[in-house]
Motif scaffolding. Sequence first.
Motif, PDB file in Angstrom:
ATOM      1  N   GLY A 168       1.095  -1.542  -0.263  1.00  0.00           N
ATOM      2  CA  GLY A 168      -0.214   0.338  -0.055  1.00  0.00           C
ATOM      3  C   GLY A 168       1.599   1.278  -0.497  1.00  0.00           C
ATOM      4  N   HIS A 169       1.667   1.208  -0.883  1.00  0.00           N
ATOM      5  CA  HIS A 169       2.529   2.595  -0.375  1.00  0.00           C
ATOM      6  C   HIS A 169       2.772   3.513  -1.196  1.00  0.00           C
ATOM      7  CE1 HIS A 169       6.600   2.160   1.516  1.00  0.00           C
ATOM      8  NE2 HIS A 169       6.567   3.196   0.292  1.00  0.00           N
ATOM      9  N   GLN A 170       1.575   3.142  -2.532  1.00  0.00           N
ATOM     10  CA  GLN A 170       0.692   4.827  -2.962  1.00  0.00           C
ATOM     11  C   GLN A 170       0.287   5.639  -1.655  1.00  0.00           C
ATOM     12  OE1 GLN A 170      -0.256   1.293  -2.907  1.00  0.00           O
ATOM     13  NE2 GLN A 170      -2.871   1.564  -3.368  1.00  0.00           N
ATOM     14  N   ALA A 171      -0.190   4.986  -0.467  1.00  0.00           N
ATOM     15  CA  ALA A 171      -1.256   6.018  -0.004  1.00  0.00           C
ATOM     16  C   ALA A 171       0.134   6.627   1.010  1.00  0.00           C
ATOM     17  CB  ALA A 171      -1.287   4.945   1.418  1.00  0.00           C
ATOM     18  N   PHE A 172       1.505   6.498   1.635  1.00  0.00           N
ATOM     19  CA  PHE A 172       2.513   6.781   1.479  1.00  0.00           C
ATOM     20  C   PHE A 172       2.686   8.006   0.337  1.00  0.00           C
ATOM     21  CE2 PHE A 172       3.681   2.765   3.450  1.00  0.00           C
ATOM     22  CZ  PHE A 172       2.338   2.995   4.977  1.00  0.00           C
ATOM     23  N   VAL A 173       3.091   7.958  -0.523  1.00  0.00           N
ATOM     24  CA  VAL A 173       2.974   8.521  -1.241  1.00  0.00           C
ATOM     25  C   VAL A 173       1.978   9.457  -2.081  1.00  0.00           C
ATOM     26  CG1 VAL A 173       3.945   9.046  -4.247  1.00  0.00           C
ATOM     27  CG2 VAL A 173       4.693   6.720  -2.617  1.00  0.00           C
ATOM     28  N   GLY A 174       0.943   9.732  -1.604  1.00  0.00           N
ATOM     29  CA  GLY A 174      -0.531  10.107  -2.481  1.00  0.00           C
ATOM     30  C   GLY A 174      -0.370  11.447  -1.599  1.00  0.00           C
ATOM     31  N   ILE A 175      -0.373  10.919   0.397  1.00  0.00           N
ATOM     32  CA  ILE A 175      -0.864  11.798   1.239  1.00  0.00           C
ATOM     33  C   ILE A 175       0.832  12.441   1.365  1.00  0.00           C
ATOM     34  CG2 ILE A 175      -0.140  12.201   3.846  1.00  0.00           C
ATOM     35  CD1 ILE A 175      -1.613   9.167   3.849  1.00  0.00           C
ATOM     36  N   GLY A 176       1.742  12.070   0.682  1.00  0.00           N
ATOM     37  CA  GLY A 176       2.585  13.153   0.852  1.00  0.00           C
ATOM     38  C   GLY A 176       2.983  14.157  -0.030  1.00  0.00           C
ATOM     39  N   ALA A 177       2.224  13.916  -1.270  1.00  0.00           N
ATOM     40  CA  ALA A 177       2.110  14.461  -2.632  1.00  0.00           C
ATOM     41  C   ALA A 177       0.912  15.540  -2.129  1.00  0.00           C
ATOM     42  CB  ALA A 177       1.352  13.895  -3.583  1.00  0.00           C
ATOM     43  N   PHE A 178      -0.044  15.007  -1.269  1.00  0.00           N
ATOM     44  CA  PHE A 178      -1.433  16.094  -1.115  1.00  0.00           C
ATOM     45  C   PHE A 178      -1.017  17.203  -0.389  1.00  0.00           C
ATOM     46  CE2 PHE A 178      -4.339  13.069  -3.714  1.00  0.00           C
ATOM     47  CZ  PHE A 178      -4.649  13.834  -4.543  1.00  0.00           C
ATOM     48  N   ALA A 179      -0.172  16.401   0.538  1.00  0.00           N
ATOM     49  CA  ALA A 179       0.418  17.343   1.653  1.00  0.00           C
ATOM     50  C   ALA A 179       1.250  18.063   0.722  1.00  0.00           C
ATOM     51  CB  ALA A 179       1.028  16.400   3.052  1.00  0.00           C
ATOM     52  N   ALA A 180       2.076  18.419   0.084  1.00  0.00           N
ATOM     53  CA  ALA A 180       3.062  19.215  -0.668  1.00  0.00           C
ATOM     54  C   ALA A 180       1.555  20.253  -1.334  1.00  0.00           C
ATOM     55  CB  ALA A 180       4.240  19.004  -1.103  1.00  0.00           C
ATOM     56  N   ALA A 181       0.843  19.558  -1.901  1.00  0.00           N
ATOM     57  CA  ALA A 181      -0.132  20.506  -2.926  1.00  0.00           C
ATOM     58  C   ALA A 181      -0.976  20.906  -2.040  1.00  0.00           C
ATOM     59  CB  ALA A 181      -1.221  19.964  -3.370  1.00  0.00           C
ATOM     60  N   PHE A 182      -1.133  21.237  -0.922  1.00  0.00           N
ATOM     61  CA  PHE A 182      -1.916  21.703   0.339  1.00  0.00           C
ATOM     62  C   PHE A 182      -1.307  23.078   0.418  1.00  0.00           C
ATOM     63  CE2 PHE A 182      -2.862  22.243   4.173  1.00  0.00           C
ATOM     64  CZ  PHE A 182      -4.579  23.261   4.073  1.00  0.00           C
ATOM     65  N   MET A 183      -0.276  22.894   1.524  1.00  0.00           N
ATOM     66  CA  MET A 183       1.101  23.343   1.903  1.00  0.00           C
ATOM     67  C   MET A 183       1.273  24.399   0.076  1.00  0.00           C
ATOM     68  SD  MET A 183       1.712  23.027   5.197  1.00  0.00           S
ATOM     69  CE  MET A 183       3.642  23.558   5.160  1.00  0.00           C
ATOM     70  N   ALA A 184       1.049  24.571  -0.457  1.00  0.00           N
ATOM     71  CA  ALA A 184       1.832  25.256  -2.060  1.00  0.00           C
ATOM     72  C   ALA A 184       0.893  25.900  -1.972  1.00  0.00           C
ATOM     73  CB  ALA A 184       2.625  23.978  -3.023  1.00  0.00           C
ATOM     74  N   SER A 185      -0.289  25.513  -2.519  1.00  0.00           N
ATOM     75  CA  SER A 185      -1.350  25.939  -3.032  1.00  0.00           C
ATOM     76  C   SER A 185      -2.467  27.055  -2.484  1.00  0.00           C
ATOM     77  CB  SER A 185      -2.516  25.569  -4.109  1.00  0.00           C
ATOM     78  OG  SER A 185      -3.367  24.016  -3.210  1.00  0.00           O
TER      79      SER A 185
END
Length: 343
Positions: free
Chosen positions: A74-91
Amino acid sequence: MATATMVLTRVKVQRRFGLALRVTVVIALLALAALPLLLGGDVWAQRISRAAIYAVIGLSINTLTGHAGQISLGHQAFVGIGAFAAAFMASRLGAPLGFGLAAAGVAGAFTAVVIGLVALRVTGLYLALVTLAFGLTAETTIFNWREFTGGGAGAFAPRPAVLASDHAFAPLCLGVLGLVLYLDWRIVSTKTGRALAAVRNDERIASTLGVNVTGYKLAAFSLSGLIAGLAGGLFAHWNQIVQAMDFEFQVALVWVLMTVVGGLRSRLGVILASAFFALLPLTLPNFLSSLPWQPPFLNEAVYHVLPPFIVVVMLLIVLRCFPGGFGQLLRPATAWLSGKRQS
């Protein structure tokens, strides 16, 4: 006495010459690898960034599965949460890219620790099922949380002006890959690495030797999640938009396969296999369409089917002929570069 001194001097000269030769070879290989970035234009800069991000993901899986022996589907969960966290911080918050990447790593590590706490008492198939269930659940719940991910529209992750071009962003991805590679090497060469190896080999024997099995398993999960979340943050800014479909189970399966094909516990093998898997879907259609003679069975529909087929064939070949993956084939070269003798 003089003869012994001459022999010792000759050995020192040979060692220095060998070290200089190995350093020269490494520099030449790095220069050769950098040629597409320097001469290939924006297209190859974007591809190199993708390859580096995949390599970071491969190293994160290698940390958990290769070093600690814990299976993650289920590694896509770790990568995906990191991606959405970075997008949330930026946008949403307008935070600098560095803060966004840090938040991505922390989010991935926190999520991995939560899964690690749940999975502490299970191993093997049961651990794989737990991680698989969490990854599939994240696809339908966390990744569709509109306030955090933007829902079906996705979340934007703009780059700062200084990294707006692909040529400027690629060195950042390569730098993060180098940092993760150094961190992996340092951990394996310390007491922590030896403890993780003991846990991987046999948890019961490790506990009798005084190894804190629970603590080291959680450490492996958190470190793997940290690296995976960091890779997710890079992916968010590489693509500049993040959607739930980017982190489906098929993608996670490819990440596991590329790590196995690269060779568990082989850093160079994992990096090369990850880069190959990242570039295969992008380069294969153009390569096949540029052939002077087109076989009758090749068409645009087949171009998109061939990469998964090639991945499966490579996996079968590795499992049958090279259980150590690319790392097994590269072992003589890596041993020579590190100055070790093959036994």
